[in-house]
Design an enzyme around this catalytic site. Structure first.
Site, PDB file in Angstrom:
ATOM      1  N   ARG A 160       6.416  17.050  -6.433  1.00  0.00           N
ATOM      2  CA  ARG A 160       6.517  15.705  -6.119  1.00  0.00           C
ATOM      3  C   ARG A 160       5.314  14.805  -6.605  1.00  0.00           C
ATOM      4  NH1 ARG A 160      11.154  15.951  -5.937  1.00  0.00           N
ATOM      5  NH2 ARG A 160      12.620  15.937  -4.025  1.00  0.00           N
ATOM      6  N   HIS A 165      12.032  12.450 -14.037  1.00  0.00           N
ATOM      7  CA  HIS A 165      12.596  12.962 -12.827  1.00  0.00           C
ATOM      8  C   HIS A 165      14.028  13.510 -13.109  1.00  0.00           C
ATOM      9  CE1 HIS A 165      12.318  13.398  -8.203  1.00  0.00           C
ATOM     10  NE2 HIS A 165      13.008  14.298  -8.568  1.00  0.00           N
TER      11      HIS A 165
HETATM   12  C1  GLV Z   1      14.769  16.648  -7.118  1.00  0.00           C
HETATM   13  O1  GLV Z   1      13.692  16.269  -7.327  1.00  0.00           O
HETATM   14  C2  GLV Z   1      15.176  17.440  -6.039  1.00  0.00           C
HETATM   15  O2  GLV Z   1      14.756  17.282  -5.024  1.00  0.00           O
HETATM   16  O3  GLV Z   1      16.378  18.114  -6.077  1.00  0.00           O
END
Ligand code: GLV
Length: 309
Positions: A224, A272
């Site tokens: 993250r 992401h």
């Molecule tokens: C992606 O970031 C997830 O948490 O699956």
């Protein structure tokens, strides 16, 4: 009894199709067309619409669309006795491993240099690195970290890991707790962050951590954005002490256009999507949990609220 797909940042259509293909009898709706909100028992979401949960008097469980659940844990509108469910999915895990392997090998085999040389029509042999003398360290040895570590090890790299609490992982030298972090870092040519977001892990990649890595190390973040102190990472990259950073996750997403990461020559940005959830792959476990909820049976992949994942 309805499943409600309620997510402000994902297209609902492939999810509805995946549910309906698996079981056309199960009533599934997509926000904002939630139908009778009293009937909603099960919500599937990533970023839920503001004000949704107080309108669902019969909510029985909330499933994240992905592995991370920090947004749901932080949502004060979800009653604490409503189970939160996360995704554990071999397809998602495999994608994260691909991401980690791709970006390690890209640096390890100097892909950028190869491409630059070819563009210039230059034939210049340069030495390659020995894999067996290169160590990859994983911050976090959960489902994602253990799988990636095993595959990276199978390629011949040395592998080590760091976890919050002691744990045994076959073939991996495991360090644990803050006290052992510097010793872990000192041996990492690559540092791969696959930690969950919890209050304990926020800002863990700071100046002190980066200074404990050997000069010329590489950093990959598939965890993250909140794990990283951006200014400290930029300082380590500016000085050249950190050779590269490959970042899939950011404190603010989408990454703001003015952020220095965009133009930093040592930074690779991905939007992401290192390991996104595929509706076809994860809908079966969501439906299984819905059926279990309706039948009053124990739910799968339930989040431990105290632990934070
Ligand atoms: C992606 O970031 C997830 O948490 O699956």
């Amino acid at each position: 009894m309805t499943i409600l797909f309620a997510c402000t940042v994902r297209d609902a259509r492939p999810w509805l199709l995946a549910f309906q293909t698996l079981d056309p009898e199960i009533p599934v709706r997509a926000w904002p067309d939630g139908g009778e909100l009293d009937a909603v028992r099960f919500v599937v979401t990533w970023q839920p619409p503001v004000g949704l949960f107080p309108r669902l008097p019969n909510l029985g469980a909330v499933s994240s669309l992905g592995a991370g659940v920090e947004v749901l844990l932080a949502n004060p509108d979800i009653p604490t006795d409503v189970p939160l469910l996360r995704i554990i999915d071999a397809n998602l895990t495999g994608k994260m491993t691909e991401y980690v392997v791709l970006h390690i090998l890209r640096q390890h085999r100097d892909l950028a240099r190869i491409e630059t040389q070819q563009r210039a029509g230059t034939w210049l042999r340069f030495p390659t690195r020995d894999t067996a003398r290169t160590t990859v360290g994983f911050l976090g040895l959960g489902t994602l970290g253990r799988h990636a570590a095993a595959q990276v090890q199978a390629l011949g790299f040395q592998v080590r890991g760091w976890t919050r609490a002691p744990r045994h992982v076959d073939g991996v030298e495991v360090f644990h707790g803050r006290d052992m972090l510097p010793a872990f870092l000192a041996g990492c040519d690559y540092l791969v962050c696959l930690l969950p977001q919890t209050p304990e892990t926020a800002g863990i990649v700071d100046a002190a951590l980066l200074a404990s890595l050997p000069p010329g190390a590489h950093f990959i973040n598939g965890g993250r954005g909140s794990h990283v102190v951006d200014a400290d990472l930029l300082a380590a990259l500016d000085s050249g002490r950190l050779a590269s950073a490959t970042l899939d996750v950011f404190t603010t997403e989408p990454l703001p256009p003015s952020h220095r990461f965009w133009t930093h020559p040592r930074v690779t940005i991905t939007p992401h999507n290192a390991a996104d959830s595929s509706p076809e792959s994860v809908a079966p476990q969501m439906l299984e949990n819905y059926r279990r909820l309706v039948a009053g049976q124990p739910l799968l992949n339930r989040v431990d609220r105290a632990r934070g994942y």
